[in-house]
Scaffold this active site. Structure first.
Site, PDB file in Angstrom:
ATOM      1  N   GLY A  86       0.812  -1.213   0.000  1.00 40.32           N
ATOM      2  CA  GLY A  86       0.000   0.000   0.000  1.00 40.32           C
ATOM      3  C   GLY A  86       0.840   1.255   0.000  1.00 40.32           C
ATOM      4  CB  ALA A 111      -4.259  -1.458  -3.778  1.00 35.70           C
ATOM      5  CG  PHE A 114      -5.599  -1.380   0.159  1.00 32.63           C
ATOM      6  CD1 PHE A 114      -5.702  -2.698  -0.265  1.00 32.63           C
ATOM      7  CD2 PHE A 114      -4.350  -0.804   0.183  1.00 32.63           C
ATOM      8  CE1 PHE A 114      -4.589  -3.420  -0.648  1.00 32.63           C
ATOM      9  CE2 PHE A 114      -3.212  -1.511  -0.190  1.00 32.63           C
ATOM     10  CZ  PHE A 114      -3.338  -2.830  -0.612  1.00 32.63           C
ATOM     11  CG  HIS A 141      -3.782  12.506   1.448  1.00 36.52           C
ATOM     12  ND1 HIS A 141      -4.135  12.722   0.136  1.00 36.52           N
ATOM     13  CD2 HIS A 141      -3.970  11.180   1.685  1.00 36.52           C
ATOM     14  CE1 HIS A 141      -4.521  11.573  -0.403  1.00 36.52           C
ATOM     15  NE2 HIS A 141      -4.437  10.622   0.511  1.00 36.52           N
ATOM     16  CE  LYS A 145      -0.310  10.802   0.153  1.00 36.76           C
ATOM     17  NZ  LYS A 145       0.171   9.426   0.396  1.00 36.76           N
TER      18      LYS A 145
END
Ligand code: NAD
Length: 254
Positions: A86, A111, A114, A141, A145
């Site tokens: 991820g 992915a 998810f 976000h 991040k």
């Protein structure tokens, strides 16, 4: 019983994933992997190499950082361990390169998102793209991040570009004022992408389409990391019967 190791187990996503695996009846959490010390009911190893030398597991889940994920999964794939990844910030070339390390029956599943809602958002964007001359992506976000734009935004831009087969005629960077460079966002495969980093968000995204006299906005909000867990568990359950590189949760959704 699927035996699973979690790389990045001390992190925000890693903690949620280890808890979800411990609660799943068909999975056994074998170990955590993280250089950051933390408490877990199973052993925690400081590196993937140490975990592979000490434990036996079928699947490794990786939610770490863009600068370490390739090294982690290359080791696991070469040892015949399927990987569910991820960690974002990976290019298509980097993923292809890492998958070369895999044993023939081993699967690398990545992915960028998810959550089922984000996968559907991307599918809806792909369907809308040919009908709107303009499309822009705005992603939101949390402020911790480490990569921008998000993997979901990059994937969405790629899907829009591939689906519509034309470039936007909207004004671009050439219209930006000297004092406001970047105002038109990053151009990803011809699609402007804007990244907001702020407290108050986990992960949200809007895809804004424009045409003569009309606009269409497709929006998805993820307010809790619990939203990712069904997709992560689906990935863990699916990789054992697949091989090679697979990108996107949609490959496993009915
Ligand atoms: P985080 O910073 O909270 O956790 C990362 C963890 O990785 C840390 O505990 C760190 O110590 C550990 N780590 C560093 N080097 C390591 C190594 N060599 N081996 C093992 N562990 C190592 O980050 P987070 O918020 O949990 O996010 C992790 C990644 O997951 C990011 O790339 C983020 O963008 C991505 N993410 C993806 C999705 C998705 O749906 N695909 C959803 C949320 C977050």
């Amino acid at each position: 019983m699927i035996r699973v190791a979690v790389s990045g187990s001390a992190g925000r996503m890693g903690q949620a994933v280890t808890a979800a695996i411990q609660a799943a009846e068909d999975m056994a959490l074998v170990c955590g992997i993280d250089p950051r010390p933390h408490d877990l009911a199973v052993p925690v190893h400081g590196s993937v190499a140490e975990a592979l030398a000490t434990e036996s597991f079928d699947v490794m889940v990786d939610f770490t950082q863009p600068d370490v994920v390739l090294g982690n999964i290359s080791l696991a794939l070469a040892a015949g361990v399927d990987c569910v990844v991820g960690t974002t910030g990976l290019t298509a070339e980097a993923l292809k390169g890492a998958s070369q390390a895999a044993l023939p029956s081993t699967c690398l599943f990545y992915a960028p998102n998810f959550t089922t809602g984000a996968v559907l958002m991307m599918e809806f964007a792909k369907a809308a793209a040919p009908y709107f001359p303009e499309a822009e992506v705005i992603e939101y976000h949390h402020a911790n991040k480490r990569d921008a734009p998000s993997g979901t935004a990059l994937r969405t831009a790629h899907l829009i570009s591939a689906s519509r087969g034309f470039s936007s005629a909207a004004p671009g960077a050439e219209t930006e004022l000297e004092s406001g460079k970047g105002a038109r966002g990053a151009l990803v495969e011809g699609v402007p992408v804007h990244a907001v980093r702020s407290m108050g968000f986990v992960a949200s995204q809007e895809v804004v389409f424009g045409s003569l006299g009309q606009a269409l906005t497709i929006r998805h909000d993820s307010w809790d990391r619990a939203s990712y867990m069904p997709g992560v568990l689906l990935g863990i359950r699916s990789v054992g019967s697949r091989s090679g590189l697979i990108v996107g949760l949609e490959n496993f959704m009915d």
